[in-house]
Design an enzyme around this catalytic site. Structure first.
Site, PDB file in Angstrom:
ATOM      1  N   ASN A  92      17.181  76.457  -3.696  1.00 43.60           N
ATOM      2  CA  ASN A  92      16.673  75.493  -2.722  1.00 43.60           C
ATOM      3  C   ASN A  92      17.731  74.389  -2.601  1.00 43.60           C
ATOM      4  O   ASN A  92      17.827  73.522  -3.458  1.00 43.60           O
ATOM      5  CB  ASN A  92      15.333  74.930  -3.228  1.00 43.60           C
ATOM      6  CG  ASN A  92      14.820  73.788  -2.375  1.00 43.60           C
ATOM      7  OD1 ASN A  92      15.327  73.553  -1.276  1.00 43.60           O
ATOM      8  ND2 ASN A  92      13.815  73.083  -2.866  1.00 43.60           N
ATOM      9  N   TRP A  93      18.520  74.494  -1.539  1.00 42.10           N
ATOM     10  CA  TRP A  93      19.653  73.567  -1.407  1.00 42.10           C
ATOM     11  C   TRP A  93      19.214  72.175  -0.950  1.00 42.10           C
ATOM     12  O   TRP A  93      20.023  71.253  -0.900  1.00 42.10           O
ATOM     13  CB  TRP A  93      20.687  74.134  -0.436  1.00 42.10           C
ATOM     14  CG  TRP A  93      21.376  75.379  -0.940  1.00 42.10           C
ATOM     15  CD1 TRP A  93      21.073  76.083  -2.083  1.00 42.10           C
ATOM     16  CD2 TRP A  93      22.473  76.065  -0.324  1.00 42.10           C
ATOM     17  NE1 TRP A  93      21.919  77.163  -2.204  1.00 42.10           N
ATOM     18  CE2 TRP A  93      22.795  77.180  -1.141  1.00 42.10           C
ATOM     19  CE3 TRP A  93      23.224  75.855   0.847  1.00 42.10           C
ATOM     20  CZ2 TRP A  93      23.825  78.072  -0.837  1.00 42.10           C
ATOM     21  CZ3 TRP A  93      24.250  76.751   1.163  1.00 42.10           C
ATOM     22  CH2 TRP A  93      24.541  77.838   0.316  1.00 42.10           C
ATOM     23  N   LYS A  94      17.973  72.037  -0.545  1.00 39.34           N
ATOM     24  CA  LYS A  94      17.445  70.753  -0.066  1.00 39.34           C
ATOM     25  C   LYS A  94      18.350  70.194   1.036  1.00 39.34           C
ATOM     26  O   LYS A  94      18.927  70.979   1.801  1.00 39.34           O
ATOM     27  CB  LYS A  94      17.268  69.783  -1.239  1.00 39.34           C
ATOM     28  CG  LYS A  94      16.441  70.430  -2.363  1.00 39.34           C
ATOM     29  CD  LYS A  94      15.972  69.468  -3.423  1.00 39.34           C
ATOM     30  CE  LYS A  94      15.163  70.243  -4.463  1.00 39.34           C
ATOM     31  NZ  LYS A  94      14.597  69.385  -5.501  1.00 39.34           N
ATOM     32  N   HIS A 144       6.616  72.429  -0.713  1.00 36.56           N
ATOM     33  CA  HIS A 144       7.411  71.826  -1.791  1.00 36.56           C
ATOM     34  C   HIS A 144       6.894  70.407  -2.077  1.00 36.56           C
ATOM     35  O   HIS A 144       6.473  69.709  -1.148  1.00 36.56           O
ATOM     36  CB  HIS A 144       8.891  71.794  -1.387  1.00 36.56           C
ATOM     37  CG  HIS A 144       9.786  71.422  -2.529  1.00 36.56           C
ATOM     38  ND1 HIS A 144       9.967  70.119  -2.914  1.00 36.56           N
ATOM     39  CD2 HIS A 144      10.494  72.178  -3.391  1.00 36.56           C
ATOM     40  CE1 HIS A 144      10.775  70.091  -3.969  1.00 36.56           C
ATOM     41  NE2 HIS A 144      11.109  71.325  -4.282  1.00 36.56           N
ATOM     42  N   GLU A 158       6.136  74.325  -9.951  1.00 40.10           N
ATOM     43  CA  GLU A 158       7.150  73.292 -10.136  1.00 40.10           C
ATOM     44  C   GLU A 158       6.482  71.986 -10.569  1.00 40.10           C
ATOM     45  O   GLU A 158       5.985  71.231  -9.709  1.00 40.10           O
ATOM     46  CB  GLU A 158       7.908  73.053  -8.834  1.00 40.10           C
ATOM     47  CG  GLU A 158       8.623  74.277  -8.300  1.00 40.10           C
ATOM     48  CD  GLU A 158       9.775  73.877  -7.393  1.00 40.10           C
ATOM     49  OE1 GLU A 158      10.913  74.251  -7.707  1.00 40.10           O
ATOM     50  OE2 GLU A 158       9.548  73.185  -6.391  1.00 40.10           O
ATOM     51  N   GLY A 196      14.525  67.709 -10.570  1.00 35.98           N
ATOM     52  CA  GLY A 196      15.673  66.834 -10.411  1.00 35.98           C
ATOM     53  C   GLY A 196      15.789  65.753 -11.467  1.00 35.98           C
ATOM     54  O   GLY A 196      16.583  64.823 -11.331  1.00 35.98           O
ATOM     55  N   SER A 227      14.493  71.622 -12.873  1.00 38.40           N
ATOM     56  CA  SER A 227      15.644  71.493 -13.780  1.00 38.40           C
ATOM     57  C   SER A 227      15.960  72.787 -14.526  1.00 38.40           C
ATOM     58  O   SER A 227      16.353  72.752 -15.688  1.00 38.40           O
ATOM     59  CB  SER A 227      15.430  70.337 -14.751  1.00 38.40           C
ATOM     60  OG  SER A 227      15.278  69.117 -14.038  1.00 38.40           O
ATOM     61  N   GLY A 251      17.006  73.970  -7.719  1.00 42.98           N
ATOM     62  CA  GLY A 251      17.539  72.919  -6.861  1.00 42.98           C
ATOM     63  C   GLY A 251      18.981  72.610  -7.228  1.00 42.98           C
ATOM     64  O   GLY A 251      19.914  73.291  -6.812  1.00 42.98           O
ATOM     65  N   GLY A 252      19.173  71.582  -8.029  1.00 48.98           N
ATOM     66  CA  GLY A 252      20.518  71.093  -8.368  1.00 48.98           C
ATOM     67  C   GLY A 252      21.492  72.184  -8.792  1.00 48.98           C
ATOM     68  O   GLY A 252      22.631  72.252  -8.292  1.00 48.98           O
TER      69      GLY A 252
HETATM   70  P1  PGA Z   1      15.736  71.044  -9.498  1.00 46.79           P
HETATM   71  O1  PGA Z   1      14.826  71.299  -8.180  1.00 46.79           O
HETATM   72  O2  PGA Z   1      16.179  72.406  -9.978  1.00 46.79           O
HETATM   73  O3  PGA Z   1      16.873  70.207  -9.006  1.00 46.79           O
HETATM   74  O4  PGA Z   1      14.891  70.361 -10.490  1.00 46.79           O
HETATM   75  C1  PGA Z   1      13.927  72.371  -8.111  1.00 46.79           C
HETATM   76  C2  PGA Z   1      13.176  72.325  -6.793  1.00 46.79           C
HETATM   77  O5  PGA Z   1      12.822  71.215  -6.352  1.00 46.79           O
HETATM   78  O6  PGA Z   1      12.903  73.367  -6.159  1.00 46.79           O
END
Ligand code: PGA
Length: 251
Positions: free
Chosen positions: A9-11, A95, A167, A173, A213, A234-235
């Site tokens: 998920n590149w946001k 999300h 999640e 994050g 994370s 995400g990250g």
């Molecule tokens: P994160 O994000 O891996 O940066 O914690 C996960 C997400 O929001 O899908």
């Protein structure tokens, strides 16, 4: 056996040029891998270059959101059909960032889930509790409400194939990860709830990702849990090497 599914998920990161480059390097690193489903969910503006970069590979394309109507006067919105015609197979819905910043209620998430399934997209539906909710020990109530809300209107046939992402909001994050025991407990609970809604066969075949994370260093232990069938990243999905590390941990 449920095939694991790792989605990035590149946001709101990477412009269309950067996205093509990142997708290309991910494809180079994971092209030989068959045992895990890999999905890239870049911003809308990058769906086309990422779609080009993954052409002919086993990597699939997904979006991060969509509108529930087929078309019309909804300035700034994107329909399921627009995503399909760009080659998307998946769409992330509900999300926690959309729930928190864009006021997406369980009802809105349900409308989007229905529209995605009608159109032929596979939704990745996110659920999870906030830190306050975990401290109040109402995690399971919250997750149950979100799962029921998102899928209430579906028949078992319509639900089949849908992916769920657990999640915990406090882990997104933040660098904080749910322990594998904490995550497994909620995953098992979600699977039992799905069994209650749609029967145990469908519950057994439904893939439930963990997100929050997840990194190469903690992925293996999380993914070894009986009810954790992948990750929504995400990250760590913004770095080809880290993303590859998580995918390899799922093998
Ligand atoms: P994160 O994000 O891996 O940066 O914690 C996960 C997400 O929001 O899908």
């Amino acid at each position: 056996m449920r095939k694991k599914i790792i989605a990035g998920n590149w946001k709101m990161n990477k412009n269309h040029t950067e996205s093509g480059t990142l997708a290309q390097s991910i494809v180079e690193k994971v092209s030989g891998i068959r045992g895990v489903d890999v999905v890239l969910c870049p911003p809308f503006t990058s769906l086309s270059p990422v779609g080009e970069a993954i052409k002919g590979s086993t990597v699939a394309l997904g979006a991060q959101n969509m509108h529930w109507e087929k078309e019309g006067a909804y300035t700034g919105e994107i329909s399921a059909n627009m995503l399909l015609t760009l080659g998307c197979q998946f769409v992330i819905l509900g999300h926690s960032e959309r729930r928190a910043y864009f006021h997406e209620s369980d009802e809105i998430v349900a409308k989007k889930v229905n529209a995605a399934i009608q159109a032929g997209l596979t939704p990745i539906v996110c659920v999870g509790e906030t830190r306050e909710e975990r401290e109040k020990e109402i995690t399971k109530e919250v997750v149950k409400r979100q799962v029921t809300g998102a899928f209430r209107e579906l028949t078992a046939d319509e639900f089949e194939g849908t992916v769920i992402a657990y999640e915990p909001v406090w882990a997104i994050g933040t660098g904080l990860t749910a322990t594998s025991e904490q995550a497994q407990e909620v995953h098992e609970f979600i699977r039992r709830h799905i069994a209650g809604m749609f029967g145990s066969d469908l519950a057994e075949s439904t893939r439930i990702q963990y997100g929050g994370s997840m990194k190469p260093g903690n992925a293996r232990e999380l993914l070894a849990q009986a009810d954790i069938d992948g990750g929504l990243i995400g990250g760590a999905a913004l770095d080809a090497g880290s993303f590859e590390g998580i995918i390899r941990a799922a093998l």
